[in-house]
Design an enzyme around this catalytic site. Structure first.
Site, PDB file in Angstrom:
ATOM      1  N   ASP A  29       0.828  -1.212   0.000  1.00 14.06           N
ATOM      2  CA  ASP A  29       0.000   0.000   0.000  1.00 14.06           C
ATOM      3  C   ASP A  29       0.860   1.259   0.000  1.00 14.06           C
ATOM      4  O   ASP A  29       2.054   1.212   0.301  1.00 14.06           O
ATOM      5  CB  ASP A  29      -0.868   0.046   1.261  1.00 14.06           C
ATOM      6  CG  ASP A  29      -1.937  -1.019   1.246  1.00 14.06           C
ATOM      7  OD1 ASP A  29      -2.369  -1.414   0.149  1.00 14.06           O
ATOM      8  OD2 ASP A  29      -2.330  -1.448   2.343  1.00 14.06           O
ATOM      9  N   TYR A  50       6.187 -10.084   7.275  1.00 12.22           N
ATOM     10  CA  TYR A  50       5.997  -8.652   7.463  1.00 12.22           C
ATOM     11  C   TYR A  50       6.353  -8.283   8.901  1.00 12.22           C
ATOM     12  O   TYR A  50       6.161  -9.083   9.818  1.00 12.22           O
ATOM     13  CB  TYR A  50       4.535  -8.254   7.224  1.00 12.22           C
ATOM     14  CG  TYR A  50       4.149  -8.068   5.782  1.00 12.22           C
ATOM     15  CD1 TYR A  50       4.287  -6.832   5.167  1.00 12.22           C
ATOM     16  CD2 TYR A  50       3.647  -9.125   5.031  1.00 12.22           C
ATOM     17  CE1 TYR A  50       3.919  -6.651   3.838  1.00 12.22           C
ATOM     18  CE2 TYR A  50       3.274  -8.954   3.698  1.00 12.22           C
ATOM     19  CZ  TYR A  50       3.422  -7.709   3.112  1.00 12.22           C
ATOM     20  OH  TYR A  50       3.061  -7.520   1.804  1.00 12.22           O
TER      21      TYR A  50
END
Lengths: 245, 245
Positions: B53, B111
């Site tokens: 994003d 992540y």
């Protein structure tokens, strides 16, 4: 009687022309002064613990000022931060004795010079470290740096433009260590001359590049001549790390 | 026959509208494509390992492309970096089999979500961490996060706008640890849905704020409804950290 307030702050120096107020460029001192005047609603004169150069950072920087308005000290950091840009953050305020001065009361400072020693640039260290691609032998640099420790006239490690007359300083510690891709030069002293850390680091890098030998450093010190020393390492790797009172 | 080249890169996502090419905003994919076309002098189609994003970072990101021009692989990173802005850095290039695809060949990704858990903002973590001032009980968050580990339908943790039909994923590890002022959420899985890490972290923060109880998390998962889960944590704390093939 006005209170003498000590502020402890942290700043990313990338956007500033150093600590010291300049007529033609934005300084950290100007930003802090403007914020303090907004919070205290009175003229404020801020004294910093040192002059940092353009692009140099501070993980810990101290400054003091006298102010009349009675704001509880634990409310002062958030009040100032509301007026400060996000690259400057005040994290402590304390009341000190009337004769306390951020610069003259300081007994020791620690600087850290940070090199990113990798083949390719690290985007997360852009403007936050000096990118140096050739492998550095950290143990050799540490050994060479020990020649700086002690009380010396550091005239060879002072850029021209300094108005300081007395150039004798005492370095209590100088270590060079590796932490993964980072090479950290950590120097503590009772005081530092203009560009002193950057010229010492630059001279050590010249030793790494065999422009000097480590055994030349005592002679460079005794020369008391800026021309005898090595390059001035660039500002973005330098951090004022600790200030002691 | 053209070579299939795998690039490993790192980027600070602050200035980009994510990885994926956009018609009206600058993306990392666009920057890499332009650099690759400049180096290889041919049209290049880049396949990324994931869509990140806007504002999300990558300590490790992988992408592949086919190219005819024969440039030695060890020369490719520096050649691309010469055309890339300093917030994107390629640090490895390798030749892979013809059927290798950065997204479909990936077996696991890790992540890390980074929270700066201090009373005052840290200038050095601006745009690089989520600033959260209320003290976090890291052990409780770690225990709560274990409900996510395993194979589940993660529909409750997928933002609308995703075109993915199959929402079953396997989380192999989810740890929450403190490193000084930083609280790090580390999640490994065979794949991630749109905003999945940010919604899981946001839900854990809602647990910390007692909007949910830790024991509610299994029910939130079985609800298969985005409305059942917590907030989407902001992008600047998220880093794609490792990609496994």
């Amino acid at each position: 009687m006005s209170r003498n307030l000590l502020l402890t702050l942290r700043f990313d120096g990338t956007a500033y022309h150093g600590w010291q107020w300049q007529s033609n460029a934005i300084s950290v001192q100007q930003r802090i002064t403007e914020a303090a005047q907004s919070v205290f609603c009175e003229p404020i004169k801020i004294h910093g613990c040192s002059r940092t150069d353009a692009g140099v950072h501070a993980r810990m920087f101290c400054c003091n000022f006298h102010a009349d308005k009675e704001i509880p000290v634990d409310k002062i950091p958030a009040a100032l931060n509301a007026y400060l840009p996000r690259d400057i953050s005040v994290y402590q305020a304390e009341e000190r004795a009337q004769d306390f001065h951020a610069r003259y009361s300081c007994i020791k400072k620690e600087y850290v010079y940070c090199i990113c020693n990798t083949k390719y640039r690290d985007p997360f260290l852009e403007n936050r470290a000096y990118f140096y691609r050739y492998p550095l032998a950290v143990h050799d640099l540490h050994d060479a740096a020990q020649a700086f420790v002690g009380t010396h006239d550091f005239s060879s490690f002072c850029s021209s433009g300094s108005s300081v007359e007395q150039k004798i300083r005492t370095i209590s510690e100088f270590s060079v260590t590796r932490n993964g891709e980072l090479v950290l030069f950590r120097v503590s002293a009772d005081g530092f001359l203009y560009n002193m850390v950057r010229i010492m680091v630059g001279t050590l890098l010249d030793v790494a590049e065999k422009k000097f030998f480590a055994r030349d450093i005592p002679n460079i010190i005794t020369a008391k001549n800026r021309e005898a020393a090595g390059i001035t390492a660039p500002p973005q790797g330098l951090y004022l790390n600790k200030v002691f009172y």
